[in-house]
Design a protein around this motif. Structure first.
Motif, PDB file in Angstrom:
ATOM      1  N   GLN A 125       0.856  -1.207   0.000  1.00 15.09           N
ATOM      2  CA  GLN A 125       0.000   0.000   0.000  1.00 15.09           C
ATOM      3  C   GLN A 125       0.879   1.239   0.000  1.00 15.09           C
ATOM      4  N   VAL A 126       1.036   1.816  -1.158  1.00 14.57           N
ATOM      5  CA  VAL A 126       1.906   2.987  -1.323  1.00 14.57           C
ATOM      6  C   VAL A 126       1.225   3.977  -2.261  1.00 14.57           C
ATOM      7  N   GLY A 127       1.708   5.211  -2.243  1.00 14.81           N
ATOM      8  CA  GLY A 127       1.233   6.208  -3.184  1.00 14.81           C
ATOM      9  C   GLY A 127       1.930   6.061  -4.535  1.00 14.81           C
ATOM     10  N   ALA A 128       1.650   6.999  -5.426  1.00 15.72           N
ATOM     11  CA  ALA A 128       2.280   6.984  -6.745  1.00 15.72           C
ATOM     12  C   ALA A 128       3.749   7.391  -6.616  1.00 15.72           C
ATOM     13  N   PRO A 129       4.599   6.968  -7.549  1.00  9.30           N
ATOM     14  CA  PRO A 129       6.017   7.331  -7.479  1.00  9.30           C
ATOM     15  C   PRO A 129       6.230   8.840  -7.375  1.00  9.30           C
ATOM     16  N   GLU A 130       5.387   9.592  -8.055  1.00 16.01           N
ATOM     17  CA  GLU A 130       5.524  11.045  -8.068  1.00 16.01           C
ATOM     18  C   GLU A 130       5.254  11.658  -6.693  1.00 16.01           C
ATOM     19  N   LYS A 156      23.942   5.538  -8.919  1.00 10.96           N
ATOM     20  CA  LYS A 156      23.630   6.753  -9.693  1.00 10.96           C
ATOM     21  C   LYS A 156      22.896   6.420 -10.994  1.00 10.96           C
ATOM     22  N   ASN A 157      22.915   5.150 -11.361  1.00 12.48           N
ATOM     23  CA  ASN A 157      22.199   4.714 -12.562  1.00 12.48           C
ATOM     24  C   ASN A 157      20.754   4.328 -12.273  1.00 12.48           C
ATOM     25  N   TYR A 158      20.326   4.563 -11.033  1.00 15.10           N
ATOM     26  CA  TYR A 158      18.933   4.283 -10.674  1.00 15.10           C
ATOM     27  C   TYR A 158      18.293   5.519 -10.053  1.00 15.10           C
ATOM     28  N   GLU A 159      17.072   5.767 -10.477  1.00 12.36           N
ATOM     29  CA  GLU A 159      16.260   6.806  -9.838  1.00 12.36           C
ATOM     30  C   GLU A 159      15.489   6.106  -8.723  1.00 12.36           C
ATOM     31  N   THR A 160      15.726   6.521  -7.481  1.00 13.08           N
ATOM     32  CA  THR A 160      15.122   5.823  -6.344  1.00 13.08           C
ATOM     33  C   THR A 160      14.270   6.778  -5.517  1.00 13.08           C
TER      34      THR A 160
END
Lengths: 267, 267
Positions: B121-126, B141-145
Protein backbone atom coordinates in the motif's frame (compact mmCIF):
# COMPACT_ATOMS: atom_id res chain seq x y z
CA UNK A 1 19.66 -50.48 12.14
CA UNK A 2 20.29 -47.87 9.45
CA UNK A 3 17.61 -45.17 9.16
CA UNK A 4 15.85 -45.23 5.79
CA UNK A 5 17.03 -41.65 5.17
CA UNK A 6 20.66 -42.70 5.55
CA UNK A 7 20.08 -45.70 3.28
CA UNK A 8 18.65 -43.36 0.65
CA UNK A 9 21.44 -40.75 0.93
CA UNK A 10 24.27 -43.31 1.02
CA UNK A 11 27.31 -42.59 -1.16
CA UNK A 12 30.31 -44.43 -2.48
CA UNK A 13 33.37 -42.49 -3.68
CA UNK A 14 34.12 -42.78 -7.40
CA UNK A 15 36.57 -40.92 -9.64
CA UNK A 16 35.79 -37.20 -9.39
CA UNK A 17 32.83 -37.57 -7.09
CA UNK A 18 30.36 -40.02 -5.65
CA UNK A 19 27.80 -42.59 -6.71
CA UNK A 20 24.34 -42.66 -5.14
CA UNK A 21 21.29 -44.82 -5.75
CA UNK A 22 17.61 -43.99 -5.88
CA UNK A 23 15.67 -45.60 -3.03
CA UNK A 24 12.10 -46.87 -3.47
CA UNK A 25 11.05 -45.40 -0.11
CA UNK A 26 11.60 -41.89 -1.54
CA UNK A 27 9.80 -42.36 -4.86
CA UNK A 28 7.76 -39.45 -6.14
CA UNK A 29 5.26 -39.36 -9.02
CA UNK A 30 8.03 -39.22 -11.64
CA UNK A 31 11.51 -40.05 -10.37
CA UNK A 32 12.66 -39.63 -6.78
CA UNK A 33 11.54 -36.93 -4.31
CA UNK A 34 13.68 -33.86 -5.04
CA UNK A 35 14.42 -33.42 -1.36
CA UNK A 36 16.28 -36.72 -1.08
CA UNK A 37 18.35 -35.79 -4.13
CA UNK A 38 19.21 -32.42 -2.56
CA UNK A 39 20.05 -34.18 0.71
CA UNK A 40 22.36 -36.61 -1.06
CA UNK A 41 24.12 -33.70 -2.79
CA UNK A 42 24.68 -32.03 0.59
CA UNK A 43 26.03 -35.30 2.00
CA UNK A 44 28.38 -35.61 -0.98
CA UNK A 45 29.65 -32.05 -0.58
CA UNK A 46 30.26 -32.65 3.12
CA UNK A 47 32.13 -35.85 2.28
CA UNK A 48 34.35 -34.06 -0.24
CA UNK A 49 37.95 -34.28 0.99
CA UNK A 50 38.53 -30.53 0.47
CA UNK A 51 35.29 -29.35 2.10
CA UNK A 52 35.67 -26.59 4.70
CA UNK A 53 32.99 -25.21 6.97
CA UNK A 54 29.32 -26.11 6.75
CA UNK A 55 26.54 -25.75 4.18
CA UNK A 56 25.36 -22.17 3.75
CA UNK A 57 23.61 -22.16 0.38
CA UNK A 58 22.47 -24.80 -2.10
CA UNK A 59 20.85 -24.42 -5.50
CA UNK A 60 19.84 -27.53 -7.39
CA UNK A 61 18.22 -27.48 -10.81
CA UNK A 62 16.25 -30.55 -11.79
CA UNK A 63 16.76 -30.85 -15.55
CA UNK A 64 15.21 -34.28 -16.12
CA UNK A 65 13.66 -37.04 -14.01
CA UNK A 66 16.23 -39.28 -12.35
CA UNK A 67 15.67 -42.90 -13.38
CA UNK A 68 15.61 -45.74 -10.87
CA UNK A 69 19.11 -46.95 -10.10
CA UNK A 70 22.56 -45.42 -9.66
CA UNK A 71 23.42 -41.79 -10.33
CA UNK A 72 26.76 -40.02 -10.18
CA UNK A 73 27.62 -36.63 -8.83
CA UNK A 74 30.74 -34.80 -10.04
CA UNK A 75 31.87 -32.02 -7.71
CA UNK A 76 34.14 -29.09 -8.56
CA UNK A 77 35.64 -26.96 -5.81
CA UNK A 78 35.50 -23.65 -7.63
CA UNK A 79 37.17 -21.48 -5.05
CA UNK A 80 38.10 -21.65 -1.37
CA UNK A 81 38.13 -18.28 0.38
CA UNK A 82 38.98 -17.51 3.97
CA UNK A 83 35.40 -17.78 5.25
CA UNK A 84 33.57 -19.51 2.44
CA UNK A 85 33.95 -22.12 -0.26
CA UNK A 86 32.21 -22.33 -3.64
CA UNK A 87 31.20 -25.58 -5.34
CA UNK A 88 29.54 -26.55 -8.58
CA UNK A 89 28.12 -30.01 -9.19
CA UNK A 90 26.63 -32.09 -11.96
CA UNK A 91 24.43 -35.17 -11.64
CA UNK A 92 24.67 -37.68 -14.45
CA UNK A 93 23.08 -41.02 -15.22
CA UNK A 94 25.32 -42.12 -18.07
CA UNK A 95 23.29 -40.66 -20.94
CA UNK A 96 23.53 -37.00 -19.95
CA UNK A 97 23.05 -34.58 -17.08
CA UNK A 98 19.84 -34.84 -15.10
CA UNK A 99 20.60 -32.12 -12.55
CA UNK A 100 23.15 -29.45 -11.77
CA UNK A 101 23.76 -26.80 -9.22
CA UNK A 102 25.97 -24.74 -7.00
CA UNK A 103 26.66 -24.64 -3.30
CA UNK A 104 28.49 -22.47 -0.82
CA UNK A 105 29.92 -23.64 2.47
CA UNK A 106 30.72 -21.07 5.12
CA UNK A 107 32.53 -20.69 8.38
CA UNK A 108 30.18 -19.41 11.02
CA UNK A 109 31.55 -16.61 13.19
CA UNK A 110 30.11 -14.93 16.26
CA UNK A 111 28.45 -11.71 15.16
CA UNK A 112 25.43 -9.62 16.03
CA UNK A 113 22.33 -11.53 15.03
CA UNK A 114 18.55 -11.21 14.87
CA UNK A 115 15.59 -13.04 13.43
CA UNK A 116 13.32 -10.46 11.89
CA UNK A 117 10.36 -12.52 10.81
CA UNK A 118 8.05 -13.86 13.50
CA UNK A 119 7.67 -17.48 14.52
CA UNK A 120 4.13 -18.44 13.44
CA UNK A 121 1.53 -18.43 16.20
CA UNK A 122 0.78 -22.12 16.62
CA UNK A 123 0.28 -24.63 19.38
CA UNK A 124 2.63 -27.44 20.31
CA UNK A 125 3.10 -30.29 17.81
CA UNK A 126 1.27 -32.63 20.17
CA UNK A 127 -1.83 -30.41 19.87
CA UNK A 128 -2.34 -31.40 16.23
CA UNK A 129 -3.17 -34.89 14.94
CA UNK A 130 -0.87 -36.58 12.50
CA UNK A 131 -2.25 -35.97 9.00
CA UNK A 132 -0.33 -38.00 6.44
CA UNK A 133 0.00 -37.15 2.78
CA UNK A 134 -2.17 -39.29 0.45
CA UNK A 135 -1.17 -42.94 0.24
CA UNK A 136 0.28 -42.70 -3.30
CA UNK A 137 2.96 -40.15 -2.33
CA UNK A 138 5.57 -42.69 -1.31
CA UNK A 139 8.32 -40.35 -0.04
CA UNK A 140 6.00 -38.55 2.37
CA UNK A 141 5.65 -41.73 4.45
CA UNK A 142 9.14 -40.90 5.74
CA UNK A 143 7.81 -37.74 7.39
CA UNK A 144 5.53 -37.34 10.36
CA UNK A 145 3.34 -34.36 9.44
CA UNK A 146 1.02 -32.51 11.79
CA UNK A 147 -0.78 -29.76 9.89
CA UNK A 148 -2.01 -26.54 11.43
CA UNK A 149 -3.31 -25.46 8.00
CA UNK A 150 -2.98 -26.36 4.34
CA UNK A 151 -2.85 -30.16 4.37
CA UNK A 152 -3.50 -32.28 1.30
CA UNK A 153 -7.02 -33.05 2.51
CA UNK A 154 -8.08 -30.65 -0.20
CA UNK A 155 -11.69 -29.51 -0.43
CA UNK A 156 -11.90 -27.36 -3.54
CA UNK A 157 -10.13 -24.24 -4.69
CA UNK A 158 -8.92 -21.78 -2.08
CA UNK A 159 -7.38 -18.31 -2.01
CA UNK A 160 -4.41 -19.23 0.16
CA UNK A 161 -1.53 -21.48 -0.71
CA UNK A 162 -0.14 -21.43 2.84
CA UNK A 163 0.72 -24.65 4.63
CA UNK A 164 1.86 -24.52 8.24
CA UNK A 165 2.88 -27.80 9.81
CA UNK A 166 5.02 -29.50 12.38
CA UNK A 167 7.09 -32.21 10.77
CA UNK A 168 10.09 -34.46 11.28
CA UNK A 169 11.65 -37.58 9.87
CA UNK A 170 9.69 -40.76 10.54
CA UNK A 171 11.03 -42.53 12.47
CA UNK A 172 12.52 -39.52 14.27
CA UNK A 173 16.18 -38.90 13.46
CA UNK A 174 18.65 -36.26 14.73
CA UNK A 175 18.69 -33.30 12.36
CA UNK A 176 21.74 -32.71 10.18
CA UNK A 177 22.34 -30.60 7.07
CA UNK A 178 21.28 -33.30 4.58
CA UNK A 179 18.03 -33.95 6.49
CA UNK A 180 17.35 -30.22 6.71
CA UNK A 181 17.94 -29.87 2.95
CA UNK A 182 15.43 -32.64 2.30
CA UNK A 183 12.81 -31.06 4.54
CA UNK A 184 13.06 -27.74 2.69
CA UNK A 185 11.59 -29.59 -0.30
CA UNK A 186 8.91 -31.42 1.69
CA UNK A 187 6.24 -28.79 0.91
CA UNK A 188 4.14 -30.18 -1.93
CA UNK A 189 3.37 -27.88 -4.88
CA UNK A 190 1.37 -24.88 -3.66
CA UNK A 191 -0.75 -24.96 -6.82
CA UNK A 192 -2.55 -28.06 -5.45
CA UNK A 193 -4.05 -25.94 -2.67
CA UNK A 194 -4.97 -23.04 -4.93
CA UNK A 195 -6.60 -25.20 -7.60
CA UNK A 196 -8.06 -27.69 -5.15
CA UNK A 197 -6.73 -30.66 -7.05
CA UNK A 198 -3.58 -32.52 -8.06
CA UNK A 199 -1.92 -31.32 -11.23
CA UNK A 200 1.22 -32.37 -13.05
CA UNK A 201 3.88 -30.26 -11.31
CA UNK A 202 7.58 -30.47 -10.60
CA UNK A 203 10.35 -28.39 -9.08
CA UNK A 204 12.65 -26.82 -11.67
CA UNK A 205 15.09 -25.08 -9.32
CA UNK A 206 15.39 -25.21 -5.54
CA UNK A 207 17.51 -22.87 -3.41
CA UNK A 208 18.02 -23.36 0.31
CA UNK A 209 19.87 -21.10 2.73
CA UNK A 210 21.08 -22.91 5.83
CA UNK A 211 20.93 -20.52 8.76
CA UNK A 212 21.46 -23.21 11.40
CA UNK A 213 24.86 -23.55 13.00
CA UNK A 214 26.01 -27.05 13.95
CA UNK A 215 25.19 -26.17 17.57
CA UNK A 216 21.63 -25.24 16.60
CA UNK A 217 21.22 -28.53 14.74
CA UNK A 218 22.36 -30.38 17.85
CA UNK A 219 19.92 -28.37 19.98
CA UNK A 220 17.08 -29.39 17.68
CA UNK A 221 17.97 -33.08 17.89
CA UNK A 222 15.12 -35.23 16.59
CA UNK A 223 12.37 -32.87 17.72
CA UNK A 224 9.62 -31.44 15.51
CA UNK A 225 10.34 -28.64 13.05
CA UNK A 226 7.81 -26.01 12.11
CA UNK A 227 7.49 -25.39 8.40
CA UNK A 228 5.52 -22.71 6.61
CA UNK A 229 5.29 -22.51 2.81
CA UNK A 230 3.58 -20.11 0.43
CA UNK A 231 3.45 -19.20 -3.25
CA UNK A 232 3.79 -15.60 -4.43
CA UNK A 233 2.82 -15.70 -8.10
CA UNK A 234 1.26 -18.42 -10.25
CA UNK A 235 1.08 -17.96 -13.99
CA UNK A 236 2.21 -18.97 -17.46
CA UNK A 237 2.82 -22.55 -16.27
CA UNK A 238 5.17 -21.69 -13.39
CA UNK A 239 5.00 -20.52 -9.82
CA UNK A 240 7.44 -19.77 -7.04
CA UNK A 241 7.12 -20.95 -3.48
CA UNK A 242 9.11 -19.97 -0.43
CA UNK A 243 9.24 -21.55 2.96
CA UNK A 244 10.76 -21.19 6.39
CA UNK A 245 11.87 -24.08 8.59
CA UNK A 246 11.98 -23.32 12.31
CA UNK A 247 13.32 -25.31 15.20
CA UNK A 248 10.91 -26.07 18.02
CA UNK A 249 12.88 -23.60 20.16
CA UNK A 250 12.16 -20.76 17.71
CA UNK A 251 15.46 -20.77 15.80
CA UNK A 252 15.01 -20.09 12.07
CA UNK A 253 17.05 -22.99 10.72
CA UNK A 254 16.53 -22.58 6.97
CA UNK A 255 14.77 -20.46 4.37
CA UNK A 256 14.08 -21.89 0.95
CA UNK A 257 12.71 -20.92 -2.44
CA UNK A 258 11.77 -22.88 -5.50
CA UNK A 259 10.29 -22.37 -8.92
CA UNK A 260 7.88 -25.03 -10.03
CA UNK A 261 6.42 -26.09 -13.35
CA UNK A 262 2.74 -26.95 -13.59
CA UNK A 263 0.18 -27.98 -16.15
CA UNK A 264 -3.35 -26.82 -15.62
CA UNK A 265 -5.81 -28.88 -17.63
CA UNK A 266 -8.68 -26.66 -16.39
CA UNK A 267 -7.22 -23.55 -18.02
CA UNK B 1 23.23 7.34 -27.94
CA UNK B 2 23.79 4.06 -26.15
CA UNK B 3 22.30 3.85 -22.64
CA UNK B 4 24.97 3.36 -19.96
CA UNK B 5 23.30 0.08 -18.96
CA UNK B 6 23.74 -1.28 -22.47
CA UNK B 7 27.35 -0.10 -22.55
CA UNK B 8 27.98 -1.95 -19.27
CA UNK B 9 26.23 -5.18 -20.34
CA UNK B 10 27.78 -5.25 -23.83
CA UNK B 11 29.17 -8.59 -25.06
CA UNK B 12 31.41 -9.87 -27.78
CA UNK B 13 31.25 -13.53 -28.84
CA UNK B 14 34.40 -15.56 -28.11
CA UNK B 15 35.09 -19.30 -28.31
CA UNK B 16 32.59 -21.08 -26.02
CA UNK B 17 30.92 -17.94 -24.74
CA UNK B 18 31.21 -14.20 -24.51
CA UNK B 19 33.57 -11.49 -23.29
CA UNK B 20 32.28 -8.60 -21.18
CA UNK B 21 34.00 -5.64 -19.55
CA UNK B 22 33.50 -3.98 -16.20
CA UNK B 23 32.17 -0.44 -16.55
CA UNK B 24 33.21 2.36 -14.16
CA UNK B 25 29.63 3.64 -13.93
CA UNK B 26 28.64 0.40 -12.15
CA UNK B 27 31.49 0.24 -9.66
CA UNK B 28 30.69 -0.97 -6.19
CA UNK B 29 32.84 -0.86 -3.04
CA UNK B 30 34.90 -3.88 -4.14
CA UNK B 31 34.51 -4.87 -7.79
CA UNK B 32 31.43 -4.15 -9.87
CA UNK B 33 27.79 -4.03 -8.67
CA UNK B 34 26.54 -7.63 -8.64
CA UNK B 35 23.38 -6.62 -10.45
CA UNK B 36 25.21 -5.54 -13.59
CA UNK B 37 27.12 -8.84 -13.60
CA UNK B 38 23.84 -10.76 -13.30
CA UNK B 39 22.36 -8.62 -16.07
CA UNK B 40 25.30 -9.33 -18.35
CA UNK B 41 24.92 -13.07 -17.69
CA UNK B 42 21.24 -12.88 -18.68
CA UNK B 43 22.16 -10.96 -21.83
CA UNK B 44 24.78 -13.60 -22.68
CA UNK B 45 22.30 -16.45 -22.15
CA UNK B 46 19.76 -14.70 -24.36
CA UNK B 47 22.44 -14.20 -27.03
CA UNK B 48 23.40 -17.88 -26.96
CA UNK B 49 22.64 -19.37 -30.38
CA UNK B 50 20.78 -22.35 -28.86
CA UNK B 51 18.69 -20.36 -26.38
CA UNK B 52 14.96 -21.12 -26.39
CA UNK B 53 12.24 -19.27 -24.52
CA UNK B 54 12.88 -16.57 -21.96
CA UNK B 55 14.62 -16.32 -18.58
CA UNK B 56 12.73 -18.06 -15.80
CA UNK B 57 15.35 -18.59 -13.09
CA UNK B 58 18.89 -17.38 -12.47
CA UNK B 59 21.31 -18.25 -9.68
CA UNK B 60 24.68 -16.54 -9.60
CA UNK B 61 27.32 -17.19 -6.97
CA UNK B 62 29.94 -14.49 -6.48
CA UNK B 63 33.10 -16.39 -5.55
CA UNK B 64 35.61 -13.52 -5.73
CA UNK B 65 35.58 -9.82 -6.64
CA UNK B 66 35.72 -9.19 -10.39
CA UNK B 67 38.72 -7.06 -11.25
CA UNK B 68 38.47 -4.01 -13.50
CA UNK B 69 38.70 -5.02 -17.13
CA UNK B 70 37.49 -7.88 -19.31
CA UNK B 71 35.83 -11.03 -18.04
CA UNK B 72 34.71 -14.13 -19.90
CA UNK B 73 31.59 -16.19 -19.51
CA UNK B 74 31.50 -19.82 -20.63
CA UNK B 75 27.99 -21.19 -21.12
CA UNK B 76 26.93 -24.84 -21.19
CA UNK B 77 23.49 -25.81 -22.44
CA UNK B 78 22.90 -28.69 -20.07
CA UNK B 79 19.57 -29.87 -21.37
CA UNK B 80 16.80 -28.60 -23.62
CA UNK B 81 13.36 -29.93 -22.74
CA UNK B 82 10.06 -29.27 -24.46
CA UNK B 83 9.12 -26.30 -22.29
CA UNK B 84 12.36 -25.39 -20.52
CA UNK B 85 16.11 -25.24 -21.00
CA UNK B 86 18.85 -25.64 -18.40
CA UNK B 87 22.16 -23.75 -18.48
CA UNK B 88 25.28 -23.65 -16.36
CA UNK B 89 27.84 -20.87 -16.62
CA UNK B 90 31.27 -19.94 -15.36
CA UNK B 91 32.85 -16.48 -15.20
CA UNK B 92 36.61 -16.36 -15.48
CA UNK B 93 39.23 -13.63 -15.49
CA UNK B 94 42.21 -15.63 -16.67
CA UNK B 95 43.52 -16.65 -13.27
CA UNK B 96 40.51 -18.66 -12.12
CA UNK B 97 36.76 -18.59 -11.70
CA UNK B 98 35.25 -15.52 -10.06
CA UNK B 99 31.59 -16.52 -10.37
CA UNK B 100 29.41 -19.41 -11.43
CA UNK B 101 25.78 -20.25 -11.65
CA UNK B 102 22.82 -21.88 -13.29
CA UNK B 103 19.86 -20.62 -15.24
CA UNK B 104 16.62 -21.94 -16.63
CA UNK B 105 14.77 -20.51 -19.59
CA UNK B 106 11.13 -21.38 -20.05
CA UNK B 107 8.36 -21.22 -22.55
CA UNK B 108 5.42 -19.35 -21.12
CA UNK B 109 2.04 -20.94 -21.73
CA UNK B 110 -1.46 -19.68 -21.02
CA UNK B 111 -2.61 -21.21 -17.74
CA UNK B 112 -4.64 -20.29 -14.72
CA UNK B 113 -2.76 -17.66 -12.77
CA UNK B 114 -2.93 -15.63 -9.57
CA UNK B 115 -0.73 -13.33 -7.53
CA UNK B 116 -1.17 -14.31 -3.91
CA UNK B 117 0.88 -11.70 -2.12
CA UNK B 118 -0.51 -8.17 -1.97
CA UNK B 119 0.91 -5.16 -3.78
CA UNK B 120 2.25 -2.89 -1.01
CA UNK B 121 0.00 0.00 0.00
CA UNK B 122 1.91 2.99 -1.32
CA UNK B 123 1.23 6.21 -3.18
CA UNK B 124 2.28 6.98 -6.74
CA UNK B 125 6.02 7.33 -7.48
CA UNK B 126 5.52 11.04 -8.07
CA UNK B 127 4.34 11.39 -4.44
CA UNK B 128 7.81 10.62 -3.09
CA UNK B 129 10.94 12.74 -3.58
CA UNK B 130 13.96 11.25 -5.25
CA UNK B 131 16.33 10.06 -2.50
CA UNK B 132 19.63 8.97 -3.98
CA UNK B 133 22.03 6.50 -2.41
CA UNK B 134 25.11 8.08 -0.81
CA UNK B 135 27.54 9.71 -3.23
CA UNK B 136 30.22 7.02 -2.89
CA UNK B 137 27.97 4.20 -4.19
CA UNK B 138 28.77 4.70 -7.85
CA UNK B 139 26.41 2.14 -9.40
CA UNK B 140 23.35 3.55 -7.65
CA UNK B 141 23.63 6.75 -9.69
CA UNK B 142 22.20 4.71 -12.56
CA UNK B 143 18.93 4.28 -10.67
CA UNK B 144 16.26 6.81 -9.84
CA UNK B 145 15.12 5.82 -6.34
CA UNK B 146 12.06 7.18 -4.53
CA UNK B 147 11.85 5.63 -1.09
CA UNK B 148 8.64 5.07 0.81
CA UNK B 149 10.66 3.57 3.70
CA UNK B 150 14.10 2.20 4.43
CA UNK B 151 16.42 4.55 2.54
CA UNK B 152 20.13 4.85 3.23
CA UNK B 153 19.54 8.07 5.20
CA UNK B 154 20.21 5.88 8.22
CA UNK B 155 19.59 7.26 11.71
CA UNK B 156 20.75 4.57 14.10
CA UNK B 157 19.79 0.94 14.62
CA UNK B 158 16.24 -0.13 13.80
CA UNK B 159 14.10 -3.23 14.19
CA UNK B 160 13.02 -3.43 10.57
CA UNK B 161 15.17 -4.17 7.54
CA UNK B 162 12.36 -3.37 5.10
CA UNK B 163 12.92 -1.01 2.19
CA UNK B 164 10.02 -0.09 -0.05
CA UNK B 165 10.81 2.10 -3.02
CA UNK B 166 9.86 3.11 -6.51
CA UNK B 167 12.84 2.80 -8.81
CA UNK B 168 13.89 2.63 -12.44
CA UNK B 169 16.95 3.00 -14.61
CA UNK B 170 18.32 6.53 -14.81
CA UNK B 171 17.91 7.76 -17.47
CA UNK B 172 14.69 5.79 -17.92
CA UNK B 173 15.05 2.75 -20.20
CA UNK B 174 12.50 0.18 -21.41
CA UNK B 175 12.56 -2.85 -19.12
CA UNK B 176 13.99 -6.12 -20.41
CA UNK B 177 15.18 -9.29 -18.67
CA UNK B 178 18.77 -8.10 -18.14
CA UNK B 179 17.60 -4.80 -16.61
CA UNK B 180 15.11 -6.66 -14.41
CA UNK B 181 17.89 -9.00 -13.24
CA UNK B 182 20.02 -6.02 -12.30
CA UNK B 183 17.22 -4.37 -10.37
CA UNK B 184 16.66 -7.50 -8.28
CA UNK B 185 20.13 -6.85 -6.82
CA UNK B 186 19.61 -3.10 -6.32
CA UNK B 187 18.55 -3.51 -2.68
CA UNK B 188 21.58 -2.68 -0.56
CA UNK B 189 22.49 -5.07 2.29
CA UNK B 190 19.65 -5.17 4.83
CA UNK B 191 22.14 -5.31 7.68
CA UNK B 192 22.92 -1.60 7.11
CA UNK B 193 19.37 -0.72 8.21
CA UNK B 194 19.37 -3.07 11.19
CA UNK B 195 22.76 -1.94 12.50
CA UNK B 196 22.31 1.68 11.53
CA UNK B 197 25.67 1.86 9.80
CA UNK B 198 27.66 0.64 6.84
CA UNK B 199 29.49 -2.65 7.31
CA UNK B 200 31.65 -4.75 5.04
CA UNK B 201 29.06 -6.91 3.27
CA UNK B 202 28.71 -8.70 -0.04
CA UNK B 203 26.30 -11.00 -1.85
CA UNK B 204 27.44 -14.62 -1.92
CA UNK B 205 24.58 -16.10 -3.93
CA UNK B 206 21.68 -14.43 -5.71
CA UNK B 207 18.63 -16.20 -7.11
CA UNK B 208 16.00 -14.44 -9.20
CA UNK B 209 12.74 -15.87 -10.54
CA UNK B 210 11.43 -14.00 -13.56
CA UNK B 211 7.65 -14.04 -13.46
CA UNK B 212 7.23 -11.41 -16.17
CA UNK B 213 6.25 -12.51 -19.64
CA UNK B 214 7.68 -10.55 -22.58
CA UNK B 215 4.25 -8.91 -22.93
CA UNK B 216 4.35 -7.77 -19.30
CA UNK B 217 7.83 -6.31 -19.79
CA UNK B 218 6.53 -4.36 -22.77
CA UNK B 219 3.54 -3.14 -20.74
CA UNK B 220 5.92 -1.84 -18.07
CA UNK B 221 8.01 0.06 -20.60
CA UNK B 222 10.32 2.55 -18.84
CA UNK B 223 7.89 3.28 -16.00
CA UNK B 224 8.70 3.00 -12.28
CA UNK B 225 8.95 -0.39 -10.58
CA UNK B 226 8.02 -0.96 -6.97
CA UNK B 227 10.58 -2.90 -4.98
CA UNK B 228 10.31 -4.25 -1.47
CA UNK B 229 13.18 -6.03 0.30
CA UNK B 230 13.55 -7.62 3.71
CA UNK B 231 15.91 -9.87 5.67
CA UNK B 232 14.63 -12.91 7.56
CA UNK B 233 17.58 -13.98 9.70
CA UNK B 234 20.90 -12.31 10.50
CA UNK B 235 23.59 -14.26 12.34
CA UNK B 236 26.97 -15.94 12.30
CA UNK B 237 28.25 -13.47 9.67
CA UNK B 238 25.49 -14.11 7.11
CA UNK B 239 21.95 -13.05 6.38
CA UNK B 240 19.35 -13.72 3.72
CA UNK B 241 17.24 -11.10 2.03
CA UNK B 242 14.29 -11.49 -0.26
CA UNK B 243 12.58 -8.97 -2.44
CA UNK B 244 9.69 -8.52 -4.81
CA UNK B 245 9.73 -6.33 -7.89
CA UNK B 246 6.32 -5.12 -9.08
CA UNK B 247 5.29 -3.31 -12.20
CA UNK B 248 3.45 -0.04 -11.75
CA UNK B 249 0.31 -1.80 -13.00
CA UNK B 250 0.49 -4.31 -10.13
CA UNK B 251 2.10 -7.22 -11.99
CA UNK B 252 4.62 -9.13 -9.86
CA UNK B 253 7.51 -9.18 -12.33
CA UNK B 254 10.22 -10.90 -10.26
CA UNK B 255 10.93 -12.39 -6.85
CA UNK B 256 14.49 -12.67 -5.64
CA UNK B 257 16.56 -14.04 -2.77
CA UNK B 258 20.14 -13.67 -1.77
CA UNK B 259 22.51 -14.70 0.97
CA UNK B 260 24.95 -12.06 2.07
CA UNK B 261 28.18 -12.08 4.01
CA UNK B 262 28.80 -9.37 6.59
CA UNK B 263 31.40 -8.38 9.13
CA UNK B 264 30.19 -6.69 12.27
CA UNK B 265 32.95 -4.82 14.04
CA UNK B 266 30.53 -3.90 16.84
CA UNK B 267 29.97 -7.52 17.83
Amino acid sequence: MTHVFDEAAALEPIDGGFRAHTHPAYNNMVGPFGGITAATVVAALQAHPEAQGHPLSLTINYAAPIGNGPWDIAITVLRTNRTNQHFTFLIDQGDGAVASGTAVFGTRRDTWGATEIAFPQVGAPEDYPEVPFPEFIEWAKNYETRFIEGSLDIEGEQDSSVSTLWLRDKPARPLDYPALASITDAFFPRVFLRRGTYLPAGTISLTTYFHASPTELAEQGDDYLLGQARGARFGHGHFDQYAQVWGRNGALLATTHQIVYYKDPKA
